[in-house]
Design a protein around this motif. Structure first.
Motif, PDB file in Angstrom:
ATOM      1  N   THR A 121       0.842  -1.195   0.000  1.00 22.41           N
ATOM      2  CA  THR A 121       0.000   0.000   0.000  1.00 22.41           C
ATOM      3  C   THR A 121       0.880   1.250   0.000  1.00 22.41           C
ATOM      4  OG1 THR A 121      -0.040   0.110   2.419  1.00 22.41           O
ATOM      5  CG2 THR A 121      -1.764  -1.216   1.337  1.00 22.41           C
ATOM      6  N   SER A 164       6.835  10.783   2.446  1.00 22.78           N
ATOM      7  CA  SER A 164       5.842  11.445   1.597  1.00 22.78           C
ATOM      8  C   SER A 164       6.411  11.565   0.191  1.00 22.78           C
ATOM      9  CB  SER A 164       5.482  12.823   2.145  1.00 22.78           C
ATOM     10  OG  SER A 164       6.611  13.666   2.155  1.00 22.78           O
ATOM     11  N   PHE A 195       5.382   4.475   2.397  1.00 19.65           N
ATOM     12  CA  PHE A 195       5.790   5.629   3.198  1.00 19.65           C
ATOM     13  C   PHE A 195       6.548   5.173   4.455  1.00 19.65           C
ATOM     14  CE2 PHE A 195       1.884   8.041   1.422  1.00 19.65           C
ATOM     15  CZ  PHE A 195       2.590   8.358   0.270  1.00 19.65           C
ATOM     16  N   ASP A 196       6.103   4.072   5.052  1.00 22.54           N
ATOM     17  CA  ASP A 196       6.811   3.523   6.218  1.00 22.54           C
ATOM     18  C   ASP A 196       8.220   3.078   5.817  1.00 22.54           C
ATOM     19  OD1 ASP A 196       4.622   3.939   7.839  1.00 22.54           O
ATOM     20  OD2 ASP A 196       3.885   1.876   7.698  1.00 22.54           O
ATOM     21  N   GLN A 226       0.781   3.570   2.226  1.00 23.04           N
ATOM     22  CA  GLN A 226       1.242   3.776   3.592  1.00 23.04           C
ATOM     23  C   GLN A 226       2.440   2.873   3.904  1.00 23.04           C
ATOM     24  OE1 GLN A 226       0.286   6.214   5.854  1.00 23.04           O
ATOM     25  NE2 GLN A 226       2.207   5.428   6.721  1.00 23.04           N
ATOM     26  N   ARG A 227       2.405   1.663   3.379  1.00 22.65           N
ATOM     27  CA  ARG A 227       3.536   0.755   3.607  1.00 22.65           C
ATOM     28  C   ARG A 227       4.794   1.309   2.940  1.00 22.65           C
ATOM     29  NH1 ARG A 227       3.553  -5.761   2.181  1.00 22.65           N
ATOM     30  NH2 ARG A 227       5.443  -6.292   3.356  1.00 22.65           N
TER      31      ARG A 227
END
Length: 375
Positions: free
Chosen positions: A118, A145, A123-124, A120-121
């Motif tokens: 994803t 970001s 971004f992590d 978010q993954r």
């Protein structure tokens, strides 16, 4: 309309094409090597398997950064990995936010291969990659970001005459492009019509062409490749590293990327290079596992009771193989250097190992006498 300069400017981007018949021999070879590797790896005992995985993951992290010209603290990264893998004896070196982040990223990409990729993954992963920013950077990196509005270019040469090797898609619409990539990556995992190894190669090329972050795109691309390969094998344990083989042909890597990113959507040349590099990685891993199994068989046949610690150390170095300077066996002077003993002691130890059947003399004599392991 002007002729597209970059592949992402093609009207049917990103509908990739390739010549299946051209790639078929390489693809079959990689599939066969992959099967052999998984079969052989299953014969490795538990502790040695964990040690092998630790070494592979460490090499992957170190070489992926080396491709970008970064030299990492090997002991620190190894310690961060070892602690997460439960290898206590290798977790003693001091760690840093950098080594901890890199270990977290690598293990998330390989051990959580069943989970979707994803935004978010990603971004992590980016946040872990830059858990410790270099204070000498001209400008801070946007961590976790997407990149800013300025053009994202790969350049070289003089400041007044830069050579633009690649320009990524503009920032406007980047979210849509990234979402399209992620949707494809997650849905293609179960696509029986797409070979998993070709899928890994396509994912690598597509993501690195998007270049969605300020920095770290190459390392994140290779993490995505590791994730795709773990998904192809349906297992988290790694026995080979694509990054090491890419580093071995770094000039070829950048050349094929540059030419493919300036070409049509026929990515056959890129996939051919990718599969050839994967083939090299698998062959290297098979050779390493051969040495591990040979070493295990040797110690089953030759009990090591009664050997001195120095003799054990030298025998294990010889059995590990791949040691520079040991290709033609070991001499008394080499034994002396490895075991940290006197020349007379080295000669006595070697004679004892020959008498007990661990070593045998190679042809030649005098000062040039060499010995190798007697299997």
């Amino acid at each position: 309309m002007d002729h597209p300069r970059w592949i992402w400017q093609q009207p049917d981007w990103p509908t990739f094409r390739w010549h299946a018949r051209t790639l078929a021999p390489l693809l079959r070879s990689c599939q066969q090597l992959q099967g052999r590797l998984l079969g052989m790896a299953g014969a490795i005992a538990g502790d040695e398997q964990v040690e092998g995985e630790l070494d592979t993951l460490l090499q992957n992290i170190i070489t992926s950064s080396a491709i970008e010209g970064e030299r990492l603290n090997v002991a620190s990264v190894r310690s961060s990995l070892a602690r997460r893998l439960g290898v206590v004896q290798d977790a003693k070196a001091a760690t840093t936010p950098r080594s901890e982040g890199l270990a977290e990223l690598m293990l998330d990409a390989t051990q959580r291969y069943r989970e979707p990729l994803t935004a978010q993954r990603l971004f992590d992963w980016h946040a872990w990659l830059f858990a410790q920013q270099d204070s000498l950077l001209a400008r801070p990196i946007r961590v976790g970001s997407l990149r800013g509005d300025e053009p994202m270019q790969v350049v070289s040469g003089r400041l007044d005459r830069p050579i633009v090797h690649f320009e990524a898609p503009p920032r406007a619409g980047l979210e849509v492009q990234l979402d399209a990539f992620l949707a494809w990556f997650n849905s293609s995992h179960g696509d029986a019509a797409l070979d998993p190894l070709l899928r890994a190669g396509l994912a690598h090329f597509w993501f690195v062409t998007l270049h969605p972050f300020d920095d770290g795109n190459g390392r994140l691309t290779r993490a995505i490749t590791d994730l795709a390969l773990a998904q192809a094998e349906h297992q988290a344990i790694r026995f080979y590293t694509m990054s090491a083989s890419i580093l071995a042909d770094r000039a070829g890597y950048y050349h094929v990327l540059e030419t493919s990113q300036k070409a049509t959507l026929d990515v056959t040349p890129w996939l051919r290079w990718f599969l050839a590099t994967l083939q090299h990685s698998l062959n290297e891993a098979l050779q390493r596992i051969d040495r591990v199994l040979d070493k295990a068989r040797f110690w089953l046949q030759h009990p090591y009771q009664g050997l001195l610690p120095e003799q054990l150390k030298v025998l294990n170095r010889l059995l590990d193989g791949g040691e520079r300077g040991f290709e033609q066996g070991i001499s008394a002077s080499k034994y002396q250097a490895v075991a940290k003993v006197s020349k007379a002691t080295a000669t006595r130890h070697l004679a004892d190992l020959v008498e007990k059947g661990y070593l045998e003399r190679l042809l030649g004599g005098g000062r040039s006498t060499r010995y190798h392991v007697k299997h």
